[in-house]
Motif scaffolding. Structure first.
Motif, PDB file in Angstrom:
ATOM      1  N   SER A  50       0.959  -1.208  -0.074  1.00  0.00           N
ATOM      2  CA  SER A  50       0.206   0.005  -0.102  1.00  0.00           C
ATOM      3  C   SER A  50       1.094   1.382   0.106  1.00  0.00           C
ATOM      4  O   SER A  50       2.136   1.272   0.586  1.00  0.00           O
ATOM      5  N   GLN A  51       0.293   2.331  -0.448  1.00  0.00           N
ATOM      6  CA  GLN A  51       1.062   3.490  -0.541  1.00  0.00           C
ATOM      7  C   GLN A  51       1.291   4.007   0.893  1.00  0.00           C
ATOM      8  O   GLN A  51       2.227   4.641   1.192  1.00  0.00           O
ATOM      9  N   ILE A  52       0.237   3.899   1.887  1.00  0.00           N
ATOM     10  CA  ILE A  52       0.419   4.133   3.101  1.00  0.00           C
ATOM     11  C   ILE A  52       1.757   3.542   3.879  1.00  0.00           C
ATOM     12  O   ILE A  52       2.461   4.137   4.690  1.00  0.00           O
ATOM     13  N   THR A  53       2.182   2.207   3.231  1.00  0.00           N
ATOM     14  CA  THR A  53       3.136   1.600   3.829  1.00  0.00           C
ATOM     15  C   THR A  53       4.723   2.406   3.419  1.00  0.00           C
ATOM     16  O   THR A  53       5.487   2.571   4.132  1.00  0.00           O
ATOM     17  N   VAL A  54       4.331   2.535   2.157  1.00  0.00           N
ATOM     18  CA  VAL A  54       5.594   3.505   1.677  1.00  0.00           C
ATOM     19  C   VAL A  54       5.774   4.764   2.371  1.00  0.00           C
ATOM     20  O   VAL A  54       6.824   5.317   2.558  1.00  0.00           O
ATOM     21  N   GLU A  55       4.704   5.641   2.643  1.00  0.00           N
ATOM     22  CA  GLU A  55       4.517   6.693   3.189  1.00  0.00           C
ATOM     23  C   GLU A  55       5.123   6.877   4.487  1.00  0.00           C
ATOM     24  O   GLU A  55       5.875   7.545   5.093  1.00  0.00           O
ATOM     25  N   THR A  56       4.663   5.733   5.189  1.00  0.00           N
ATOM     26  CA  THR A  56       5.125   5.662   6.702  1.00  0.00           C
ATOM     27  C   THR A  56       6.760   5.443   6.559  1.00  0.00           C
ATOM     28  O   THR A  56       7.302   6.005   7.512  1.00  0.00           O
ATOM     29  N   ALA A  57       7.348   4.323   5.908  1.00  0.00           N
ATOM     30  CA  ALA A  57       8.732   4.358   5.636  1.00  0.00           C
ATOM     31  C   ALA A  57       9.565   5.359   5.358  1.00  0.00           C
ATOM     32  O   ALA A  57      10.476   5.873   5.856  1.00  0.00           O
ATOM     33  N   TYR A  58       8.875   6.171   4.231  1.00  0.00           N
ATOM     34  CA  TYR A  58       9.573   7.564   3.784  1.00  0.00           C
ATOM     35  C   TYR A  58       9.423   8.493   5.112  1.00  0.00           C
ATOM     36  O   TYR A  58      10.548   9.311   5.152  1.00  0.00           O
ATOM     37  N   GLY A  59       8.354   8.546   5.892  1.00  0.00           N
ATOM     38  CA  GLY A  59       8.273   9.708   6.755  1.00  0.00           C
ATOM     39  C   GLY A  59       9.397   9.448   7.950  1.00  0.00           C
ATOM     40  O   GLY A  59      10.055  10.029   8.480  1.00  0.00           O
ATOM     41  N   GLN A  60       9.574   8.061   8.357  1.00  0.00           N
ATOM     42  CA  GLN A  60      10.607   7.721   9.297  1.00  0.00           C
ATOM     43  C   GLN A  60      11.767   7.947   8.604  1.00  0.00           C
ATOM     44  O   GLN A  60      12.828   8.527   9.361  1.00  0.00           O
ATOM     45  N   LEU A  61      12.304   7.847   7.402  1.00  0.00           N
ATOM     46  CA  LEU A  61      13.515   8.109   7.052  1.00  0.00           C
ATOM     47  C   LEU A  61      13.640   9.565   6.972  1.00  0.00           C
ATOM     48  O   LEU A  61      14.806  10.000   7.301  1.00  0.00           O
ATOM     49  N   ALA A  62      12.698  10.453   6.633  1.00  0.00           N
ATOM     50  CA  ALA A  62      12.743  11.744   6.777  1.00  0.00           C
ATOM     51  C   ALA A  62      13.136  12.176   8.197  1.00  0.00           C
ATOM     52  O   ALA A  62      13.804  13.247   8.222  1.00  0.00           O
ATOM     53  N   ALA A  63      12.361  11.770   9.009  1.00  0.00           N
ATOM     54  CA  ALA A  63      12.370  11.990  10.443  1.00  0.00           C
ATOM     55  C   ALA A  63      13.498  11.951  10.945  1.00  0.00           C
ATOM     56  O   ALA A  63      14.262  12.679  11.780  1.00  0.00           O
ATOM     57  N   GLU A  64      14.406  10.919  10.501  1.00  0.00           N
ATOM     58  CA  GLU A  64      15.883  10.657  10.874  1.00  0.00           C
ATOM     59  C   GLU A  64      17.076  11.242   9.908  1.00  0.00           C
ATOM     60  O   GLU A  64      18.016  11.142  10.147  1.00  0.00           O
TER      61      GLU A  64
END
Length: 79
Positions: A50-64
């Motif tokens: 799902s796009q939400i799965t990718v969005e969550t992973a990208y969000g974590q990468l951006a946060a770090e």
């Protein structure tokens, strides 16, 4: 296009598996600074998640601080 093997049967959530895989590629240099990442839609379709799965992973990468989001342009690996 990024291609990773994600195991839905694993005890590790898919977003975490994707986050770890992309982070490992960034840290190893396989994804160099300035590299544009696939859009959430493209990567989700490619990995059949799902796009939400990718969005969550990208969000974590951006946060770090591993990636940045540029408006109307996409996600890029930080330098």
């Amino acid at each position: 296009m990024l291609t990773y093997h994600l195991d839905a049967q694993s005890g590790v959530p898919l977003y975490e598996q994707l986050y770890r895989a992309v982070r490992a590629d960034i840290m190893s240099g396989a994804l160099a600074g300035g590299t544009r990442l696939p859009s959430k839609r493209q990567l989700a379709a490619n990995l059949r998640i799902s796009q939400i799965t990718v969005e969550t992973a990208y969000g974590q990468l951006a946060a770090e601080g591993y990636i940045i989001s540029k408006a109307q342009s996409g996600y890029y690996v930080t330098d």
